[in-house]
Design a protein around this motif. Structure first.
Motif, short mmCIF file in Angstrom:
data_model
loop_
_atom_site.label_atom_id
_atom_site.label_comp_id
_atom_site.label_asym_id
_atom_site.label_seq_id
_atom_site.Cartn_x
_atom_site.Cartn_y
_atom_site.Cartn_z
N SER A 59 1.86 3.36 -10.17
CA SER A 59 1.89 4.69 -9.59
C SER A 59 1.21 4.70 -8.23
CB SER A 59 1.22 5.73 -10.50
OG SER A 59 -0.16 5.51 -10.58
N VAL A 60 1.59 5.68 -7.43
CA VAL A 60 0.96 5.98 -6.15
C VAL A 60 0.40 7.38 -6.29
CG1 VAL A 60 1.33 6.34 -3.68
CG2 VAL A 60 2.57 4.51 -4.87
N ASP A 61 -0.91 7.49 -6.20
CA ASP A 61 -1.61 8.73 -6.52
C ASP A 61 -1.16 9.16 -7.92
OD1 ASP A 61 -3.29 8.77 -4.31
OD2 ASP A 61 -1.84 9.86 -3.09
N ASP A 62 -0.59 10.33 -8.08
CA ASP A 62 -0.19 10.78 -9.41
C ASP A 62 1.31 10.65 -9.64
OD1 ASP A 62 -2.81 11.45 -10.16
OD2 ASP A 62 -2.66 13.37 -9.13
N SER A 69 11.42 3.57 -6.33
CA SER A 69 10.49 4.70 -6.40
C SER A 69 9.15 4.34 -5.74
CB SER A 69 10.28 5.16 -7.84
OG SER A 69 9.70 4.13 -8.64
N PHE A 70 8.72 3.10 -5.88
CA PHE A 70 7.48 2.67 -5.22
C PHE A 70 7.64 2.68 -3.70
CE2 PHE A 70 4.74 -0.62 -3.38
CZ PHE A 70 3.51 -0.08 -3.72
N ILE A 71 8.73 2.10 -3.23
CA ILE A 71 8.99 2.07 -1.78
C ILE A 71 9.05 3.48 -1.22
CG2 ILE A 71 10.71 1.46 -0.03
CD1 ILE A 71 11.34 -1.02 -1.87
N ALA A 72 9.76 4.38 -1.90
CA ALA A 72 9.88 5.76 -1.43
C ALA A 72 8.50 6.45 -1.40
CB ALA A 72 10.83 6.54 -2.33
N ALA A 73 7.68 6.19 -2.41
CA ALA A 73 6.36 6.82 -2.46
C ALA A 73 5.48 6.34 -1.31
CB ALA A 73 5.69 6.53 -3.80
N ILE A 74 5.54 5.05 -0.99
CA ILE A 74 4.75 4.52 0.12
C ILE A 74 5.27 5.04 1.45
CG2 ILE A 74 4.12 2.40 1.39
CD1 ILE A 74 2.53 2.87 -1.22
N HIS A 75 6.59 5.05 1.64
CA HIS A 75 7.17 5.53 2.89
C HIS A 75 6.87 7.01 3.12
CE1 HIS A 75 10.36 2.13 3.41
NE2 HIS A 75 9.13 1.71 3.53
N ALA A 76 6.67 7.77 2.05
CA ALA A 76 6.38 9.20 2.17
C ALA A 76 4.93 9.46 2.60
CB ALA A 76 6.66 9.90 0.85
N CYS A 77 4.09 8.45 2.54
CA CYS A 77 2.68 8.61 2.92
C CYS A 77 2.53 8.60 4.44
CB CYS A 77 1.84 7.48 2.33
SG CYS A 77 1.75 7.49 0.54
N ASP A 78 1.49 9.24 4.89
CA ASP A 78 1.15 9.25 6.32
C ASP A 78 0.24 8.08 6.64
OD1 ASP A 78 2.53 11.67 6.79
OD2 ASP A 78 0.78 12.82 6.15
N ALA A 79 0.32 7.59 7.87
CA ALA A 79 -0.60 6.56 8.32
C ALA A 79 -2.03 7.06 8.19
CB ALA A 79 -0.29 6.19 9.77
N VAL A 136 -6.66 0.85 -7.75
CA VAL A 136 -6.94 0.25 -6.45
C VAL A 136 -6.82 1.33 -5.39
CG1 VAL A 136 -6.14 -1.47 -4.77
CG2 VAL A 136 -6.04 -1.98 -7.22
N LEU A 137 -7.80 1.39 -4.50
CA LEU A 137 -7.76 2.34 -3.39
C LEU A 137 -7.27 1.62 -2.15
CD1 LEU A 137 -11.18 4.09 -4.00
CD2 LEU A 137 -8.92 4.78 -4.82
N ALA A 138 -6.36 2.26 -1.42
CA ALA A 138 -5.79 1.66 -0.21
C ALA A 138 -5.66 2.72 0.87
CB ALA A 138 -4.43 1.05 -0.51
N LYS A 139 -5.69 2.26 2.11
CA LYS A 139 -5.46 3.13 3.26
C LYS A 139 -4.13 2.70 3.88
CE LYS A 139 -7.62 4.57 7.57
NZ LYS A 139 -8.78 4.35 8.46
N ILE A 140 -3.20 3.62 3.93
CA ILE A 140 -1.84 3.36 4.41
C ILE A 140 -1.84 3.03 5.90
CG2 ILE A 140 0.42 4.43 4.82
CD1 ILE A 140 0.02 3.62 1.96
N GLY A 141 -1.02 2.06 6.26
CA GLY A 141 -0.81 1.73 7.67
C GLY A 141 0.46 2.39 8.18
N ARG A 142 0.85 2.04 9.38
CA ARG A 142 2.02 2.65 10.01
C ARG A 142 3.06 1.59 10.26
NH1 ARG A 142 1.45 6.61 14.97
NH2 ARG A 142 0.26 7.56 13.31
N ALA A 143 4.27 1.86 9.82
CA ALA A 143 5.40 0.97 10.08
C ALA A 143 6.42 1.73 10.90
CB ALA A 143 6.03 0.50 8.78
N HIS A 144 6.85 1.17 12.00
CA HIS A 144 7.90 1.79 12.80
C HIS A 144 9.22 1.18 12.36
CE1 HIS A 144 5.17 3.76 15.56
NE2 HIS A 144 4.41 2.68 15.42
N VAL A 145 10.12 2.05 12.01
CA VAL A 145 11.42 1.57 11.52
C VAL A 145 12.49 1.89 12.54
CG1 VAL A 145 13.09 1.77 9.66
CG2 VAL A 145 10.67 1.95 9.19
#
Length: 106
Positions: free
Chosen positions: A59-62, A70-80, A97-106
Motif C-alpha cells: 500500500s501507499v499511505d492508506d 495500482s502501485f505505479i498509479a499511486a506513486i505517480h499521483a503523489c507530489d514531489a 517504510v517512510l519515503a519522500k517522493i521525488g520528481r520525474a519528468h515524463v
C-alpha cells in the motif's frame, strides 16, 4: 488503438506540456502481477527509504496496491517532496517504510 493524427496530437501535447509525476526509484517485476521490486535505483527516494530487492509493495499511505499498475498509479499521483507511508512485505514480514517522493519528468 490511436490513429496517426491522434498520435501526433498526443506527442505534441506531451512535448509542449511536460508532465510531472511522483517518482520513487524502483523497477518492478514485469512477470509478476504484484508490485515486487527487482531493482532499487541508487541515490533515489526508494534507496534513501531503505527499500530492497524482493520487497512487495502492499500500500501507499492508506491505498492498497495489489497490482503493479495500482502501485505505479499511486506513486505517480503523489507530489514531489510528499512524505508517504509504504506497507511492504519483506521476507514474510510486514514493514512500514517512510519515503519522500521525488520528481520525474515524463
Amino acid at each position: 488503438m490511436l490513429n496517426l493524427a491522434a498520435k501526433f496530437v498526443l506527442s505534441w501535447v506531451l512535448m509542449v506540456l511536460p508532465m510531472v509525476q511522483g517518482w520513487l526509484g524502483v523497477y518492478l517485476d514485469e512477470d509478476s502481477e504484484k508490485p515486487k521490486v527487482v531493482e532499487v535505483v541508487p541515490d533515489s527516494p526508494a534507496a534513501s527509504a531503505g527499500l530492497k530487492v524482493g520487497d512487495v509493495m502492499m500500500s501507499v499511505d492508506d491505498t492498497a496496491t495489489p497490482t503493479r499498475e495500482s502501485f505505479i498509479a499511486a506513486i505517480h499521483a503523489c507530489d514531489a517532496n510528499q512524505r508517504i507511508r509504504l506497507k511492504v512485505v519483506r521476507g514474510g514480514n510486514e514493514l512500514l517504510v517512510l519515503a519522500k517522493i521525488g520528481r520525474a519528468h515524463v
